[in-house]
Design an enzyme around this catalytic site. Structure first.
Site, PDB file in Angstrom:
ATOM      1  N   ARG A 177       8.249 -12.303  22.002  1.00  0.00           N
ATOM      2  CA  ARG A 177       8.118 -13.172  20.742  1.00  0.00           C
ATOM      3  C   ARG A 177       8.118 -14.521  21.136  1.00  0.00           C
ATOM      4  NH1 ARG A 177      12.470  -9.518  20.269  1.00  0.00           N
ATOM      5  NH2 ARG A 177      12.198  -7.756  18.893  1.00  0.00           N
ATOM      6  N   LYS A 204      15.314 -11.633  18.109  1.00  0.00           N
ATOM      7  CA  LYS A 204      15.580 -10.912  17.063  1.00  0.00           C
ATOM      8  C   LYS A 204      16.473  -9.788  16.806  1.00  0.00           C
ATOM      9  CE  LYS A 204      12.321  -9.220  13.133  1.00  0.00           C
ATOM     10  NZ  LYS A 204      11.075  -9.040  12.775  1.00  0.00           N
ATOM     11  N   HIS A 284       1.656 -12.872  18.076  1.00  0.00           N
ATOM     12  CA  HIS A 284       2.046 -11.424  18.294  1.00  0.00           C
ATOM     13  C   HIS A 284       1.097 -10.744  19.060  1.00  0.00           C
ATOM     14  CE1 HIS A 284       6.123 -10.471  17.040  1.00  0.00           C
ATOM     15  NE2 HIS A 284       5.881  -9.466  16.564  1.00  0.00           N
ATOM     16  N   ARG A 287       2.316  -9.950  22.606  1.00  0.00           N
ATOM     17  CA  ARG A 287       3.357  -8.797  22.522  1.00  0.00           C
ATOM     18  C   ARG A 287       2.663  -7.179  22.465  1.00  0.00           C
ATOM     19  NH1 ARG A 287       8.829  -8.000  22.107  1.00  0.00           N
ATOM     20  NH2 ARG A 287       9.589  -6.710  20.195  1.00  0.00           N
ATOM     21  N   HIS A 310      12.454  -3.539  22.275  1.00  0.00           N
ATOM     22  CA  HIS A 310      12.563  -2.930  21.110  1.00  0.00           C
ATOM     23  C   HIS A 310      13.790  -1.996  21.213  1.00  0.00           C
ATOM     24  CE1 HIS A 310       8.383  -4.168  20.131  1.00  0.00           C
ATOM     25  NE2 HIS A 310       8.908  -4.033  18.784  1.00  0.00           N
ATOM     26  N   TYR A 319       3.621  -0.509  16.881  1.00  0.00           N
ATOM     27  CA  TYR A 319       2.759  -1.637  17.738  1.00  0.00           C
ATOM     28  C   TYR A 319       1.540  -1.054  18.474  1.00  0.00           C
ATOM     29  CZ  TYR A 319       5.771  -5.620  17.425  1.00  0.00           C
ATOM     30  OH  TYR A 319       6.604  -6.756  16.836  1.00  0.00           O
TER      31      TYR A 319
END
Length: 335
Positions: A177, A204, A284, A287, A310, A319
């Site tokens: 990120r 996050k 993003h 990623r 994740h 994603y």
């Protein structure tokens, strides 16, 4: 938004030095220091990106409230509902509107007022705007391996170019990120036989800061190798400690740590130079580009999530699925 005023107000009486005795002065000073430290701890409880976003939301709400002659804190539920309608009429997405309401409600709670979140007027307006505007977010395109190579092909060889090459490749290979990428320090990098191990001190999904390690591998192609590009940048910039990615002045002198928004801007910059639509890409994209490419190459979801850090399989699949939709569809060749 970062200033929990209710704490300071609550203890303010006890923090004001009085002229009675030197002991009172000392105790007041100690308590004032404790309040400052407690305030700082509460500020850090909110992630920096959220704090910045909420701060901007509150400033805009206060400015709008002033312009129409209404109070911002405490605000009537009707005032907040009108502001939500104003944001929608100004072209804001539902996600932006909901975040603004969350910021307003958080500020109310911290100021000692009830949260307006569940008030019928606010809740009904939130639901109505969700139906009107749609809740599906507009996702940026994934910068898969082919797109990444197109972007790297237009990166310069000067100091700025060396920084940006390392930024793009490491960001892609680590599925970082943007906040994680710019927070990296030299001390977070450990050498390994197959490449690097990068410590993400806080992310996050790891707000407590226990830390997660991400493997970074050597590449056979020197121009795409995250290890070589990082080493080249650090050597050229003379960085031996502290922040890895830093701003550069007009004469390319090192300045402070790069901001998360700068990652987005650099991705858009090189996407445009590469002949792509800049508005389709963002931070993003690196990623999601890694995850998409890894899925196409047959990497299992567990190994992909080990790199991307994740916690939710559902989110991780999200994603990948849009970018590989036609590759997994059952309808090809049926007619």
């Amino acid at each position: 938004m970062g200033d929990p005023a209710c704490v300071a107000n609550l203890l303010h009486t006890y923090c004001v030095p009085t002229p009675q005795t030197s002991i009172v002065h000392a105790e007041s000073f100690q308590l004032a220091t404790l309040v400052q430290r407690a305030t700082k701890t509460l500020e850090e409880a909110v992630p920096p990106n959220t704090r910045r976003a909420y701060g901007g939301d509150l400033r805009r709400f206060a400015a709008w409230s002033t312009s129409v002659g209404l109070a911002s804190i405490p605000a009537e539920a009707g005032t907040i509902a009108l502001y939500m309608r104003h944001l929608a009429d100004s072209g804001r997405q539902i996600s932006t509107i909901v975040r603004a309401v969350a910021a307003i409600c958080t500020a109310h709670v911290r100021a000692g007022h009830p949260s307006p979140w569940t008030n019928p007027l606010v809740a009904d307006m939130r639901s109505a705007l969700g139906r009107e505007l749609g809740t599906r977010p507009k996702k940026k395109h994934a910068a898969d391996d082919e797109i990444l190579r197109r972007m790297l092909a237009v990166v310069g060889s000067d100091l700025l170019g060396q920084r940006d090459r390392a930024l793009l490749i490491l960001g892609w290979c680590g599925a970082f990120r943007r906040s994680e990428l710019v927070a990296l320090d030299v001390a977070d990098i450990t050498r390994a036989s197959k490449g690097l191990v990068v410590l993400v001190s806080r992310s996050k999904t790891d707000q407590e800061g226990s830390g997660e390690e991400t493997p970074i591998f050597f590449s056979n192609a020197a121009e795409c190798c995250p290890v070589r590009s990082l080493d080249s940048w650090l050597a050229a910039a003379g960085i031996a400690e502290g922040a890895i990615f830093r701003q550069l002045g007009r004469r390319q002198e090192l300045a402070e740590r790069l901001s998360p928004d700068a990652v987005r801007d650099r991705v858009k910059h090189y996407a445009k130079l590469a002949g792509l639509k800049a508005e389709d890409f963002g931070a993003h994209s690196l990623r999601s580009g890694f995850m998409t490419t890894a899925a196409r190459r047959g990497k299992d979801l567990d190994s992909i999530m080990r790199t991307s850090r994740h916690r939710s399989e559902r989110v991780a699949r999200g994603y990948i699925q849009r970018e590989t939709l036609h590759e997994r569809g059952a309808g090809e060749g049926l007619l």
